[in-house]
Design a protein around this motif. Structure first.
Motif, PDB file in Angstrom:
ATOM      1  N   ARG A  69       0.847  -1.194   0.000  1.00 16.63           N
ATOM      2  CA  ARG A  69       0.000   0.000   0.000  1.00 16.63           C
ATOM      3  C   ARG A  69       0.883   1.245   0.000  1.00 16.63           C
ATOM      4  O   ARG A  69       1.879   1.309   0.748  1.00 16.63           O
ATOM      5  N   PRO A  70       0.555   2.237  -0.806  1.00 12.54           N
ATOM      6  CA  PRO A  70       1.374   3.459  -0.853  1.00 12.54           C
ATOM      7  C   PRO A  70       1.549   4.112   0.511  1.00 12.54           C
ATOM      8  O   PRO A  70       2.624   4.645   0.815  1.00 12.54           O
ATOM      9  N   GLU A  71       0.535   4.058   1.350  1.00 10.47           N
ATOM     10  CA  GLU A  71       0.614   4.743   2.646  1.00 10.47           C
ATOM     11  C   GLU A  71       1.628   4.106   3.588  1.00 10.47           C
ATOM     12  O   GLU A  71       2.002   4.708   4.597  1.00 10.47           O
ATOM     13  N   SER A  73       4.645   3.198   2.521  1.00  6.16           N
ATOM     14  CA  SER A  73       5.923   3.232   1.824  1.00  6.16           C
ATOM     15  C   SER A  73       6.442   4.656   1.649  1.00  6.16           C
ATOM     16  O   SER A  73       5.666   5.607   1.488  1.00  6.16           O
ATOM     17  N   LEU A  76       8.829   3.460  -4.033  1.00  7.02           N
ATOM     18  CA  LEU A  76       8.840   2.186  -4.733  1.00  7.02           C
ATOM     19  C   LEU A  76       9.965   2.213  -5.760  1.00  7.02           C
ATOM     20  O   LEU A  76      10.010   3.085  -6.631  1.00  7.02           O
ATOM     21  N   THR A  96       0.851  -0.620 -10.086  1.00  6.11           N
ATOM     22  CA  THR A  96       1.096  -0.192  -8.703  1.00  6.11           C
ATOM     23  C   THR A  96       1.854   1.127  -8.671  1.00  6.11           C
ATOM     24  O   THR A  96       1.589   1.984  -7.807  1.00  6.11           O
ATOM     25  N   ALA A  97       2.769   1.313  -9.615  1.00  3.34           N
ATOM     26  CA  ALA A  97       3.476   2.595  -9.699  1.00  3.34           C
ATOM     27  C   ALA A  97       2.489   3.731  -9.926  1.00  3.34           C
ATOM     28  O   ALA A  97       2.637   4.822  -9.354  1.00  3.34           O
ATOM     29  N   THR A  99      -0.593   3.808  -8.880  1.00  2.00           N
ATOM     30  CA  THR A  99      -1.260   4.009  -7.589  1.00  2.00           C
ATOM     31  C   THR A  99      -0.388   4.828  -6.649  1.00  2.00           C
ATOM     32  O   THR A  99      -0.874   5.734  -5.946  1.00  2.00           O
ATOM     33  N   PHE A 100       0.909   4.527  -6.630  1.00  2.00           N
ATOM     34  CA  PHE A 100       1.847   5.275  -5.789  1.00  2.00           C
ATOM     35  C   PHE A 100       1.900   6.742  -6.205  1.00  2.00           C
ATOM     36  O   PHE A 100       1.800   7.647  -5.365  1.00  2.00           O
ATOM     37  N   VAL A 105       3.357   9.307  -3.593  1.00  2.00           N
ATOM     38  CA  VAL A 105       4.509   8.552  -3.082  1.00  2.00           C
ATOM     39  C   VAL A 105       5.478   8.329  -4.238  1.00  2.00           C
ATOM     40  O   VAL A 105       5.080   7.849  -5.304  1.00  2.00           O
ATOM     41  N   VAL A 107       8.212   7.131  -7.021  1.00  2.00           N
ATOM     42  CA  VAL A 107       8.540   5.900  -7.735  1.00  2.00           C
ATOM     43  C   VAL A 107       9.842   6.143  -8.489  1.00  2.00           C
ATOM     44  O   VAL A 107      10.019   7.192  -9.108  1.00  2.00           O
TER      45      VAL A 107
END
Length: 205
Positions: A69-71, A73, A76, A96-97, A99-100, A105, A107
């Motif tokens: 989950r991004p929260e 991390s 990434l 997923t990238a 989403t980050f 967040v 990447v």
């Protein structure tokens, strides 16, 4: 109680994507020096089964991609791998990238991972780099006008680099994470990229 819980502090965990055929040399500088700066490095696989790098290293992921989950991390990291170009197996990492990045967040992608992000549409509107421009053009993406012919590019929360630039890639990652800054970051780069002996004393001053 429904709804998400706001972040009370910035996570100190950096997540490293690991998958079969990953390029061993591309993220070592970044992960080693992030760990020395106090970040925890956790590996994320397609599942939790062991994966094997190009160099034959066997890695058991700390968690599966579906659990990430991004929260939780700080960043990434996505290394290159033959699989980025030979199948769609790693497309979930590119998703997923997205989403980050949507969550603010950072990447960082190097080598073949940049092609994965291109296929996901994440490079269409952001400055970026890779191995060469025509490598990304072969993905059919629409971001060619934003390609920068340089060693590594930071564009907001996204870092990209080509396969021959692991040190420049690490420089951008370490700077973005605050592991080194300013003159110290420059000294780190000169030491590991240029073998400048004067940089050693500057780095450790």
């Amino acid at each position: 109680m429904s709804g998400s819980t706001p972040r009370t502090s910035t996570p100190r965990t950096v997540h490293l994507g690991v998958y079969d055929t990953l390029a061993d040399w591309e993220t070592g500088h970044a992960t080693a020096w992030l760990a020395r700066a106090g970040f925890e490095i956790r590996t994320v696989g397609p599942g939790t089964d062991p994966v094997t790098s190009i160099g034959g290293l066997r890695i058991v992921p700390d968690l599966a991609l579906a659990e990430l989950r991004p929260e939780d991390s700080a960043m990434l990291l996505l290394p290159g791998a033959d699989l980025w170009d030979t199948s769609d197996d790693l497309a979930p990492f590119a998703a997923t990238a997205r989403t980050f990045l949507d969550a603010g967040v950072p990447v960082a992608a190097i080598c073949g991972a940049t092609a994965g992000l291109a296929r996901e549409g994440l490079l269409d509107d952001r400055p970026h780099t890779s191995a060469v421009s025509f490598y990304l053009a072969a993905t059919g993406y629409r971001g060619g006008a934003h390609y920068v012919d340089t060693d590594a590019v930071t564009a907001g929360d996204l870092i990209t680099a080509g396969p021959t630039e692991p040190v420049a890639f690490a420089r951008e990652v370490l700077g973005r994470m605050g592991a080194f800054q300013g003159a110290q970051l420059d000294a780190w780069y000169r030491l590991f990229h240029d073998s400048d002996p004067a940089a050693y004393e500057e780095l450790n001053a």
